[in-house]
Design an enzyme around this catalytic site. Structure first.
Site, mmCIF file in Angstrom:
data_model
loop_
_atom_site.group_PDB
_atom_site.id
_atom_site.type_symbol
_atom_site.label_atom_id
_atom_site.label_comp_id
_atom_site.label_asym_id
_atom_site.label_seq_id
_atom_site.Cartn_x
_atom_site.Cartn_y
_atom_site.Cartn_z
ATOM 1 N N GLU A 4 -4.968 -4.279 -0.870
ATOM 2 C CA GLU A 4 -4.288 -3.920 -2.655
ATOM 3 C C GLU A 4 -3.570 -2.528 -1.882
ATOM 4 O OE1 GLU A 4 -3.542 -1.327 -4.977
ATOM 5 O OE2 GLU A 4 -6.397 -1.361 -4.331
ATOM 6 N N CYS A 37 -3.093 4.958 -7.164
ATOM 7 C CA CYS A 37 -2.092 4.210 -6.423
ATOM 8 C C CYS A 37 -2.158 3.570 -7.639
ATOM 9 C CB CYS A 37 -2.972 3.123 -5.935
ATOM 10 S SG CYS A 37 -4.261 2.166 -6.273
#
Length: 231
Positions: A4, A37
């Protein structure tokens, strides 16, 4: 291997969005000193709302306090280390050199701080697709704002990125929200400030990685499938 990774989230704000949409988007970028993020670092604003959105973003950025963790009250802290500080500073300078309009913040530390990896909350307006600050994940408190005139244009800009973690939609038009949820190329789409439901997976597409955290999908990342014939 499943990962991820980062993102370059687009926040599509239409003229019929609720009155807190712009402020919500700016604060989401600034929190955690931009080191998220899934931060909506590209704010795409429908033309009739654009000038007001830029002014709101300027005000919120200038009102965002910066300081060390032991300071009292609400504020953001430094970025993680010297390398990251230099990366953020270089991209802020690149934004100025490439012609984006600096609305708030800019290079260097906040005026009241003479050391540490502190970054001035920064807002650029009139950002154009292809500029470095529009393409590269900055991972700092830096927001890029650009106008759009149609839904198709907004989708094209939002999807024109190597990343695909989280995109955001702000509009009162339910049919439009449903269209955009399908058209936006991201692992997650959040609408009108509403969090995803419990058990919803967290993860992206493209250079954001294809791993998933949370819920059934997060468990499945740790499983291996065995295929057997003639049992």
């Amino acid at each position: 291997m499943t990962l991820e990774l980062g993102g370059k989230g687009a926040n599509l704000i239409f003229a019929d969005a609720d009155g807190r949409a712009v402020e919500r988007g700016v604060r989401h970028v600034m929190e955690n000193t931009g080191q998220s993020c899934n931060a909506p670092t590209r704010m795409l604003v429908e033309r009739p709302l654009y000038d007001a959105a830029v002014e709101t973003a300027r005000r919120i950025a200038e009102d965002t306090r910066v300081g060390p963790a032991h300071d009292a009250g609400d504020h953001i802290g430094p970025v993680v280390n010297a390398r990251q500080w230099e990366h953020v500073q270089g991209l802020i300078q690149k934004g100025i050199e490439e012609g984006a309009r600096l609305v708030a913040g800019g290079p260097g530390r906040p005026e009241h701080l003479n050391r540490g990896y502190f970054v001035r909350p920064t807002v650029f307006a009139d950002v154009k697709p292809g500029m470095s600050i529009e393409r590269i994940e900055i991972f700092g408190p830096v927001l890029s704002i650009m106008p759009f005139d149609s839904e198709d244009e907004a989708v094209a800009i939002a999807n024109d990125t190597d990343y695909g973690l989280t995109n955001y939609v702000q509009t009162a038009d339910e049919a439009r929200r449903h269209r955009l949820a399908r058209r936006l190329k991201a692992g997650m789409v959040e609408m009108n400030g509403q969090s995803r439901g419990k058990g919803a997976p967290f993860g992206g597409t493209k250079a954001s990685g294809r791993a998933r955290e949370g819920g059934i999908w997060g468990i499945e990342e740790f499983l291996e499938v065995k295929s057997i014939s003639g049992w």
